[in-house]
Scaffold this motif. Structure first.
Motif, PDB file in Angstrom:
ATOM      1  N   ARG A 178      -0.609 -13.588  44.115  1.00  0.00           N
ATOM      2  CA  ARG A 178      -0.048 -12.256  43.772  1.00  0.00           C
ATOM      3  C   ARG A 178       1.340 -12.385  43.076  1.00  0.00           C
ATOM      4  O   ARG A 178       1.996 -13.283  43.044  1.00  0.00           O
ATOM      5  N   THR A 179       1.614 -11.170  42.133  1.00  0.00           N
ATOM      6  CA  THR A 179       2.796 -11.329  41.549  1.00  0.00           C
ATOM      7  C   THR A 179       3.834 -10.766  42.321  1.00  0.00           C
ATOM      8  O   THR A 179       3.862  -9.414  42.637  1.00  0.00           O
ATOM      9  N   VAL A 180       5.002 -11.485  42.654  1.00  0.00           N
ATOM     10  CA  VAL A 180       6.071 -10.883  43.235  1.00  0.00           C
ATOM     11  C   VAL A 180       7.402 -10.887  42.609  1.00  0.00           C
ATOM     12  O   VAL A 180       7.867 -12.006  42.103  1.00  0.00           O
ATOM     13  N   PHE A 181       7.991  -9.694  42.271  1.00  0.00           N
ATOM     14  CA  PHE A 181       9.162  -9.337  41.637  1.00  0.00           C
ATOM     15  C   PHE A 181      10.140  -8.810  42.305  1.00  0.00           C
ATOM     16  O   PHE A 181      10.058  -7.760  42.917  1.00  0.00           O
ATOM     17  N   VAL A 182      11.210  -9.612  42.313  1.00  0.00           N
ATOM     18  CA  VAL A 182      12.385  -9.295  43.659  1.00  0.00           C
ATOM     19  C   VAL A 182      13.862  -9.280  42.909  1.00  0.00           C
ATOM     20  O   VAL A 182      14.093 -10.342  42.414  1.00  0.00           O
ATOM     21  N   SER A 183      14.609  -8.244  43.185  1.00  0.00           N
ATOM     22  CA  SER A 183      15.914  -8.342  42.714  1.00  0.00           C
ATOM     23  C   SER A 183      16.703  -8.316  44.193  1.00  0.00           C
ATOM     24  O   SER A 183      16.518  -7.951  44.985  1.00  0.00           O
ATOM     25  N   SER A 184      17.798  -9.184  43.694  1.00  0.00           N
ATOM     26  CA  SER A 184      18.583  -9.448  44.959  1.00  0.00           C
ATOM     27  C   SER A 184      20.225  -9.840  44.285  1.00  0.00           C
ATOM     28  O   SER A 184      20.248 -10.479  43.263  1.00  0.00           O
ATOM     29  N   HIS A 185      21.140  -9.411  45.102  1.00  0.00           N
ATOM     30  CA  HIS A 185      22.464 -10.207  44.938  1.00  0.00           C
ATOM     31  C   HIS A 185      22.725 -11.252  45.654  1.00  0.00           C
ATOM     32  O   HIS A 185      23.814 -11.956  45.357  1.00  0.00           O
ATOM     33  N   LEU A 186      21.935 -11.624  46.550  1.00  0.00           N
ATOM     34  CA  LEU A 186      21.883 -12.816  47.304  1.00  0.00           C
ATOM     35  C   LEU A 186      21.668 -14.014  46.993  1.00  0.00           C
ATOM     36  O   LEU A 186      20.260 -14.174  47.123  1.00  0.00           O
TER      37      LEU A 186
END
Ligand SMILES: Nc1ncnc2c1ncn2[C@@H]1O[C@H](COP(=O)(O)OP(=O)(O)OP(=O)(O)O)[C@@H](O)[C@H]1O
Length: 235
Positions: A178-186
């Motif tokens: 799958r395509t996993v697109f994740v934003s994070s400041h960590l």
């Protein structure tokens, strides 16, 4: 596969997203990084047709989100975990989502279990802790068993078990192709989860490269990130 083609969003004089041209490929976790106000949430909202681009477009396997009859079966998203009617139970919230996209009821119970909410499914969402709301949002993202998953700050409010769970979940989804697109400041979390990174600052693309390439020559992702975003932090 997601494609952003010269994606641009202006709010009056503010250019929130400025001509983003990227491909987000399947089979890997793509981290989406950038300082506060860089345009990450606005980009994600445009992918999901919640904000209309000023110009350019965001495509999911060649079509826009709203071109899909049952979009939840194609892309699952966690944007604002708080966006649940407080009087509804977690299960009823998911049931309504499932009904709108012709998803079978048994899938609701499956994702509740998967998200560790089996025991709280019949509690009102208004009584959920922040971490439980986050888990409910993630359950919703997985409801349609979608090939594309978009997660905005999924680790927010999760306890250490939850953090480990979401890390394994994202790795597992990518391993399934799958395509996993994740934003994070960590950044420390991204360093152990992401395969590939897209970094933006003031709406513009600063980097689109494998994690290893971005970190090479630096002590950590944090060091590489500071160097990349130097000058893009809002004052
Ligand atoms: N509805 C709106 N109206 C006006 N300006 C907006 C709106 N939404 C976002 N902006 C502006 O667009 C820019 C990008 O905001 P956005 O929320 O996309 O950034 P972000 O990278 O998600 O930030 P954060 O890390 O703080 O969540 C900011 O300057 C913000 O003030």
């Amino acid at each position: 596969m997601m494609t952003l083609e010269k994606l641009t969003k202006r709010f009056g004089a503010t250019v929130a997203v400025d001509g983003l041209d990227v491909e987000i490929r399947p089979g890997r976790v793509t981290g989406f990084l950038g300082p506060n106000g860089a345009g990450k949430s606005t980009t994600m909202r445009m992918i999901l047709d919640l904000d209309r681009p000023t110009s350019g477009r965001a495509l999911l396997d060649g079509r826009s989100y709203s071109a899909y009859e049952w979009p939840l079966r194609h892309v699952g998203a966690l944007l604002e975990a708080g966006a649940v009617h407080p009087g509804r139970t977690g299960r009823n919230h998911l049931l309504a989502m499932a009904r709108s996209n012709a998803i079978p009821v048994r899938r609701v119970d499956e994702v509740l279990e998967l998200a560790g909410l089996g025991g709280s499914a019949r509690k009102r969402a208004g009584a959920y802790s922040m971490g439980m709301r986050q888990r409910l949002g993630i359950a919703g993202a997985l409801l349609g068993d979608p090939p594309v998953v978009v997660l905005d700050e999924p680790v927010n409010g999760l306890d250490p078990d939850g953090v480990r769970w979401i890390r394994g979940l994202m790795r597992g989804l990518a391993a399934e192709g799958r395509t996993v697109f994740v934003s994070s400041h960590l950044l420390s979390e991204m360093q152990v989860t992401a395969d590939h990174l897209i970094v933006i600052g003031r709406g513009r693309l600063l980097a689109d490269a494998p994690l290893a390439e971005i970190v090479a020559g630096h002590a950590s992702l944090e060091d590489a990130y500071y160097q990349l975003t130097d000058g893009s932090v809002l004052s």
